[in-house]
Motif scaffolding. Structure first.
Motif, PDB file in Angstrom:
ATOM      1  N   PRO A 135     -37.451  57.545 -10.245  1.00 54.23           N
ATOM      2  CA  PRO A 135     -37.942  58.930 -10.220  1.00 54.23           C
ATOM      3  C   PRO A 135     -36.880  59.918  -9.754  1.00 54.23           C
ATOM      4  O   PRO A 135     -35.939  59.570  -9.038  1.00 54.23           O
ATOM      5  CB  PRO A 135     -39.116  58.849  -9.240  1.00 54.23           C
ATOM      6  CG  PRO A 135     -39.537  57.414  -9.265  1.00 54.23           C
ATOM      7  CD  PRO A 135     -38.289  56.622  -9.484  1.00 54.23           C
ATOM      8  N   ALA A 136     -37.072  61.177 -10.153  1.00 54.10           N
ATOM      9  CA  ALA A 136     -36.064  62.210  -9.878  1.00 54.10           C
ATOM     10  C   ALA A 136     -35.986  62.569  -8.407  1.00 54.10           C
ATOM     11  O   ALA A 136     -34.963  63.080  -7.946  1.00 54.10           O
ATOM     12  CB  ALA A 136     -36.383  63.457 -10.700  1.00 54.10           C
ATOM     13  N   ILE A 137     -37.038  62.306  -7.638  1.00 50.67           N
ATOM     14  CA  ILE A 137     -37.036  62.728  -6.238  1.00 50.67           C
ATOM     15  C   ILE A 137     -35.965  62.008  -5.425  1.00 50.67           C
ATOM     16  O   ILE A 137     -35.447  62.546  -4.439  1.00 50.67           O
ATOM     17  CB  ILE A 137     -38.435  62.503  -5.611  1.00 50.67           C
ATOM     18  CG1 ILE A 137     -38.504  63.189  -4.237  1.00 50.67           C
ATOM     19  CG2 ILE A 137     -38.767  61.026  -5.521  1.00 50.67           C
ATOM     20  CD1 ILE A 137     -39.888  63.196  -3.642  1.00 50.67           C
ATOM     21  N   ARG A 144     -30.079  66.210  -0.793  1.00 50.44           N
ATOM     22  CA  ARG A 144     -30.710  67.030   0.258  1.00 50.44           C
ATOM     23  C   ARG A 144     -31.097  68.416  -0.276  1.00 50.44           C
ATOM     24  O   ARG A 144     -30.878  69.441   0.366  1.00 50.44           O
ATOM     25  CB  ARG A 144     -29.792  67.144   1.475  1.00 50.44           C
ATOM     26  CG  ARG A 144     -29.725  65.873   2.284  1.00 50.44           C
ATOM     27  CD  ARG A 144     -28.792  65.976   3.450  1.00 50.44           C
ATOM     28  NE  ARG A 144     -27.426  65.666   3.061  1.00 50.44           N
ATOM     29  CZ  ARG A 144     -26.409  65.562   3.904  1.00 50.44           C
ATOM     30  NH1 ARG A 144     -26.612  65.747   5.192  1.00 50.44           N
ATOM     31  NH2 ARG A 144     -25.204  65.275   3.478  1.00 50.44           N
ATOM     32  N   ASP A 145     -31.668  68.406  -1.462  1.00 43.18           N
ATOM     33  CA  ASP A 145     -32.106  69.646  -2.111  1.00 43.18           C
ATOM     34  C   ASP A 145     -33.569  69.890  -1.737  1.00 43.18           C
ATOM     35  O   ASP A 145     -34.499  69.496  -2.452  1.00 43.18           O
ATOM     36  CB  ASP A 145     -31.932  69.515  -3.626  1.00 43.18           C
ATOM     37  CG  ASP A 145     -32.096  70.851  -4.336  1.00 43.18           C
ATOM     38  OD1 ASP A 145     -32.545  71.822  -3.686  1.00 43.18           O
ATOM     39  OD2 ASP A 145     -31.781  70.922  -5.542  1.00 43.18           O
ATOM     40  N   GLU A 146     -33.797  70.565  -0.618  1.00 42.37           N
ATOM     41  CA  GLU A 146     -35.157  70.760  -0.114  1.00 42.37           C
ATOM     42  C   GLU A 146     -36.012  71.645  -1.021  1.00 42.37           C
ATOM     43  O   GLU A 146     -37.185  71.322  -1.257  1.00 42.37           O
ATOM     44  CB  GLU A 146     -35.092  71.330   1.305  1.00 42.37           C
ATOM     45  CG  GLU A 146     -34.474  70.369   2.315  1.00 42.37           C
ATOM     46  CD  GLU A 146     -34.478  70.933   3.720  1.00 42.37           C
ATOM     47  OE1 GLU A 146     -35.071  72.027   3.906  1.00 42.37           O
ATOM     48  OE2 GLU A 146     -33.906  70.296   4.630  1.00 42.37           O
ATOM     49  N   ALA A 175     -34.018  58.364   2.962  1.00 41.48           N
ATOM     50  CA  ALA A 175     -33.511  59.364   3.904  1.00 41.48           C
ATOM     51  C   ALA A 175     -33.198  58.734   5.258  1.00 41.48           C
ATOM     52  O   ALA A 175     -32.192  59.066   5.896  1.00 41.48           O
ATOM     53  CB  ALA A 175     -34.530  60.485   4.062  1.00 41.48           C
ATOM     54  N   SER A 176     -34.037  57.812   5.710  1.00 41.24           N
ATOM     55  CA  SER A 176     -33.789  57.134   6.990  1.00 41.24           C
ATOM     56  C   SER A 176     -32.538  56.277   6.914  1.00 41.24           C
ATOM     57  O   SER A 176     -31.718  56.256   7.840  1.00 41.24           O
ATOM     58  CB  SER A 176     -34.995  56.270   7.361  1.00 41.24           C
ATOM     59  OG  SER A 176     -36.172  57.049   7.444  1.00 41.24           O
ATOM     60  N   LEU A 177     -32.382  55.562   5.806  1.00 45.45           N
ATOM     61  CA  LEU A 177     -31.219  54.696   5.642  1.00 45.45           C
ATOM     62  C   LEU A 177     -29.931  55.499   5.529  1.00 45.45           C
ATOM     63  O   LEU A 177     -28.875  55.068   6.008  1.00 45.45           O
ATOM     64  CB  LEU A 177     -31.405  53.820   4.399  1.00 45.45           C
ATOM     65  CG  LEU A 177     -30.335  52.765   4.125  1.00 45.45           C
ATOM     66  CD1 LEU A 177     -30.276  51.761   5.265  1.00 45.45           C
ATOM     67  CD2 LEU A 177     -30.607  52.047   2.813  1.00 45.45           C
ATOM     68  N   ALA A 181     -31.405  63.164   9.385  1.00 47.82           N
ATOM     69  CA  ALA A 181     -32.525  63.450  10.290  1.00 47.82           C
ATOM     70  C   ALA A 181     -33.336  64.652   9.808  1.00 47.82           C
ATOM     71  O   ALA A 181     -34.573  64.646   9.866  1.00 47.82           O
ATOM     72  CB  ALA A 181     -31.998  63.691  11.703  1.00 47.82           C
ATOM     73  N   ARG A 182     -32.650  65.690   9.332  1.00 46.19           N
ATOM     74  CA  ARG A 182     -33.363  66.881   8.852  1.00 46.19           C
ATOM     75  C   ARG A 182     -34.230  66.547   7.639  1.00 46.19           C
ATOM     76  O   ARG A 182     -35.367  67.009   7.520  1.00 46.19           O
ATOM     77  CB  ARG A 182     -32.351  67.970   8.510  1.00 46.19           C
ATOM     78  CG  ARG A 182     -32.974  69.249   7.966  1.00 46.19           C
ATOM     79  CD  ARG A 182     -31.902  70.265   7.602  1.00 46.19           C
ATOM     80  NE  ARG A 182     -32.479  71.430   6.951  1.00 46.19           N
ATOM     81  CZ  ARG A 182     -32.963  72.485   7.592  1.00 46.19           C
ATOM     82  NH1 ARG A 182     -32.935  72.516   8.918  1.00 46.19           N
ATOM     83  NH2 ARG A 182     -33.464  73.510   6.926  1.00 46.19           N
ATOM     84  N   MET A 183     -33.703  65.715   6.732  1.00 46.95           N
ATOM     85  CA  MET A 183     -34.472  65.325   5.552  1.00 46.95           C
ATOM     86  C   MET A 183     -35.668  64.464   5.938  1.00 46.95           C
ATOM     87  O   MET A 183     -36.737  64.552   5.326  1.00 46.95           O
ATOM     88  CB  MET A 183     -33.563  64.581   4.570  1.00 46.95           C
ATOM     89  CG  MET A 183     -34.240  64.140   3.282  1.00 46.95           C
ATOM     90  SD  MET A 183     -35.013  65.495   2.351  1.00 46.95           S
ATOM     91  CE  MET A 183     -33.581  66.509   1.971  1.00 46.95           C
ATOM     92  N   VAL A 184     -35.507  63.629   6.963  1.00 46.45           N
ATOM     93  CA  VAL A 184     -36.632  62.819   7.443  1.00 46.45           C
ATOM     94  C   VAL A 184     -37.768  63.722   7.921  1.00 46.45           C
ATOM     95  O   VAL A 184     -38.940  63.534   7.562  1.00 46.45           O
ATOM     96  CB  VAL A 184     -36.169  61.867   8.566  1.00 46.45           C
ATOM     97  CG1 VAL A 184     -37.363  61.226   9.257  1.00 46.45           C
ATOM     98  CG2 VAL A 184     -35.258  60.787   8.007  1.00 46.45           C
ATOM     99  N   SER A 185     -37.431  64.723   8.728  1.00 42.62           N
ATOM    100  CA  SER A 185     -38.454  65.656   9.220  1.00 42.62           C
ATOM    101  C   SER A 185     -39.087  66.429   8.063  1.00 42.62           C
ATOM    102  O   SER A 185     -40.309  66.657   8.047  1.00 42.62           O
ATOM    103  CB  SER A 185     -37.830  66.628  10.222  1.00 42.62           C
ATOM    104  OG  SER A 185     -37.275  65.931  11.318  1.00 42.62           O
ATOM    105  N   PHE A 186     -38.265  66.808   7.094  1.00 40.69           N
ATOM    106  CA  PHE A 186     -38.772  67.575   5.951  1.00 40.69           C
ATOM    107  C   PHE A 186     -39.745  66.742   5.125  1.00 40.69           C
ATOM    108  O   PHE A 186     -40.823  67.218   4.741  1.00 40.69           O
ATOM    109  CB  PHE A 186     -37.591  68.044   5.101  1.00 40.69           C
ATOM    110  CG  PHE A 186     -37.993  68.802   3.870  1.00 40.69           C
ATOM    111  CD1 PHE A 186     -38.519  70.082   3.961  1.00 40.69           C
ATOM    112  CD2 PHE A 186     -37.853  68.230   2.614  1.00 40.69           C
ATOM    113  CE1 PHE A 186     -38.895  70.775   2.822  1.00 40.69           C
ATOM    114  CE2 PHE A 186     -38.224  68.919   1.476  1.00 40.69           C
ATOM    115  CZ  PHE A 186     -38.745  70.196   1.575  1.00 40.69           C
TER     116      PHE A 186
END
Length: 348
Positions: A135-137, A144-146, A175-177, A181-186
């Protein structure tokens, strides 16, 4: 035949003569068979060694470039008539004469088949194909394209917890791997499931590389305590703002204590160095004063050291040379001197 052109012994001469006679016999025999050899479809030859090959192909009855020449494809024994019959029987039992004729008259074009791809290459190719179909996500998470992730989840809410086909991981796992950290929270704020397990049975928290990513999970638990069953997420505890302040305060106190400890160590080192320097100066002054003493005084001091007798006189400063001494002073008019010469000089 090998060897030099001139024989060096009777044995070598005899061997060369025998080789020449053998070649002549073979040549005569093949010449007598020439008509039969010309009618043959295939000629099987077993002649190991240079001498044997030269004996057969040197007479020009049988040429090396003859397309009918074949090598006997199995080991043979001593070349007698019985062995020839055995070889002939084996060769004739392998293929029919018509098949042999067809192979001689018609040249078959052999097409080389490509070797089969190794298993590792096939596995790599399959993994790459699966990655192309993911998948594209996942590519958006790696970039990191929020905004794009938010728009994609807004269109399809299930995209936030979609599974990639290779390792069975979710975007939160990736994201965790990756240590974002910011992406994990997002992703958690968009509804990513922290209890979801990958192909190896691990939750996203177990793939975190650093403290920042782990704290992101703990902060989310504190902000959304009822959203997930956090006992399945392997997150040890929540992290509130008050707890973070306490941690910062403890870290600051620890840092201050460490700073004070280092300062105390430096102070002690300076004091020890100062004391050592004073002792060295004192010892140097004593040594210098002892050098100025007369032989009689030095012998007296040595005797006192041997007997363990301490001086009865307190330490004083010589009025003439200003050196501190503890030996019996010489006095004159209330002044004290470390030796007789100093007293005499003062008198003069």
């Amino acid at each position: 035949m090998g060897g030099s052109s001139v024989p060096k012994s009777a044995g070598s001469s005899l061997r060369r003569y025998n080789e020449q006679m053998l070649e002549k016999d073979i040549s005569d025999l093949l010449s007598s068979w020439k008509q039969d050899l010309d009618d043959c479809l295939l000629i099987f030859v077993f002649a190991p060694g240079i001498v044997n090959r030269n004996s057969i192909f040197g007479c020009q009855v049988v040429r090396k470039d003859d397309p009918r020449i074949r090598h006997v494809p199995f080991p043979t024994r001593r070349p007698v008539l019985k062995e020839v019959d055995r070889v002939h029987h084996i060769i004739m039992s392998l293929q029919e004469v018509s098949e042999v004729r067809r192979q001689v008259m018609v040249r078959k074009v052999r097409v080389k088949k490509a070797p089969p791809a190794p298993a590792a290459a096939v596995a790599t190719r399959s993994v790459e194909e699966e990655r192309l179909n993911e998948p594209a996500i996942f590519s958006l998470v790696s970039k990191r394209d929020e905004p794009a992730i938010r728009a994609l989840v807004h269109q399809d809410e299930s995209a936030i917890n979609v599974i990639e086909p290779v390792n069975r991981r979710s975007p939160l796992h990736c994201a965790s791997l990756a240590g974002h950290a910011r992406m994990v929270s997002f992703l958690l704020s968009l509804g990513a499931d922290p209890t979801q397990r990958d192909g190896s049975g691990k939750v996203p928290y177990e793939l975190c590389k650093g403290k920042e990513e782990r704290d992101a999970f703990r902060r989310f638990w504190a902000s959304e305590p009822d959203k997930w069953d956090y006992s399945k997420s392997q997150i040890p505890s929540m992290l509130t703002i008050e707890m973070e302040e306490q941690q910062k305060q403890k870290a600051a106190e620890k840092k201050e204590k460490e700073k004070q400890r280092k300062k105390e160590q430096e102070r002690r080192k300076k004091e020890q160095a100062k004391q050592k320097k004073e002792e060295e100066e004192k010892n140097r002054a004593v040594q210098e004063s002892q050098v100025k003493l007369s032989d009689r005084e030095l012998r007296a001091l040595a005797a006192e050291r041997r007997l363990g007798v301490t001086s009865k006189h307190p330490e004083f400063e010589c009025e003439m040379c200003k050196v501190k001494a503890s030996s019996a002073p010489f006095e004159r008019l209330g002044f004290k001197y470390c030796r007789w010469n100093s007293r005499a000089s003062a008198r003069i």
